[in-house]
Design a protein around this motif. Structure first.
Motif: not given
Length: 300
Positions: A46-51, A53-65
């Motif tokens: 979980l810590q790795h994922l947050n690290k 995703l923290e700097s990613q654009h929301p669109m990229d976060i949504l792509r991943f999710c």
């Protein structure tokens, strides 16, 4: 709202049973923590994922999710952040060529502003998205709610109101829709308990993963996106409301105040309960019972 309009109400997809008791003090006809598929994430993972995703654009976060999480939904009260998420998801569908719609969960407390209900219809028309509407159990109107619980329950017992109108319906939604992960509209700059939220959080009590794709965006960034992409929004925003909830507990925000300062003005609360630990209601029950016992002793 009918299913043909791409809206489903809880009465269309569920039946209500007696509420049992659980250690946390909360219960629902079908316990979400028992029936939901679990997504196992160790703390290091979980810590790795947050690290990452923290700097990613929301669109990229949504792509991943959309790829990573099964049974993914979006819980929204149609605030600005949630609307930006809806718009971004629609753009990802267009980008992919093969739509992968994320259904919405809307908690109809029965006390929303008319402007909010109007917005729901505009969003459905614009994005052709399915909205699952969950109301307080066994009631469909304010009149039915107040006949069952009395008038102004939100003033007489705010914690009980939150449980009946918001927390229990959301737990029921998680259970009936088999939700494994849910997108929220929480952001750090909203203040209160949201100041240190992560992009991905695990709600162990409810058995779901909560994703905050715009966690590090400011209100200005959200509003700029809404304006640029002509995203439909609540008409109350133009009247000074930056965060809109029930009409009885929402007022416009003053100059220099936090974005959510207009919610529960004058009360010592910043959340309605759906993002708090379930034990909060149990603690309230215990405190209330102790106060009643003390009053009885004093009366004797």
């Amino acid at each position: 709202m009918a299913a043909d309009d791409r809206t489903e109400t809880s009465s269309q997809v569920s039946s209500h049973g007696d509420h049992g008791s659980v250690d946390s003090g909360f219960a629902s006809p079908n316990s979400s923590t028992v029936s939901l598929p679990r997504i196992s994430l160790t703390q290091p993972h979980l810590q790795h994922l947050n690290k990452q995703l923290e700097s990613q654009h929301p669109m990229d976060i949504l792509r991943f999710c959309r790829i990573f999480f099964p049974n993914l939904y979006q819980s929204t009260a149609f605030g600005l952040t949630g609307l930006v998420t809806v718009d971004m998801l629609s753009k990802l569908d267009a980008e992919a060529g093969t739509p992968q719609p994320i259904d919405l969960i809307f908690l109809d407390t029965l006390y929303h502003f008319q402007e909010t209900y109007d917005l729901v219809e505009r969003v459905k028309a614009r994005y052709n998205t399915r909205v699952h509407v969950f109301k307080p159990a066994d009631v469909d109107t304010v009149a039915e709610f107040e006949k069952m619980y009395g008038e102004k329950l939100y003033e007489m017992s705010s914690e009980l109101y939150d449980w009946i109108a918001k927390v229990e319906p959301l737990q029921r939604a998680y259970s009936e829709l088999n939700v494994a992960a849910v997108l929220t509209g929480r952001r750090r700059t909203q203040g209160g308990q949201r100041g240190d939220i992560k992009v991905i959080e695990v709600d162990e009590e409810r058995g779901v993963v909560k994703i905050n794709p715009l966690a590090n965006w400011s209100f200005a960034q959200v509003k700029a996106y809404v304006d640029e992409h002509k995203v439909p929004y609540n008409a109350l925003l133009d009247q000074g409301y930056k965060s809109v909830g029930d009409w009885h507990s929402t007022v416009p925000v003053g100059e220099g105040e936090d974005e959510r300062a207009g919610r529960w003005k004058g009360q010592e609360k910043t959340e309605c309960g759906i993002h708090n630990k379930q034990s909060r209601y149990a603690q309230w029950l215990e405190k209330n019972a102790a106060q009643q016992a003390q009053q009885q002793v004093q009366a004797a």
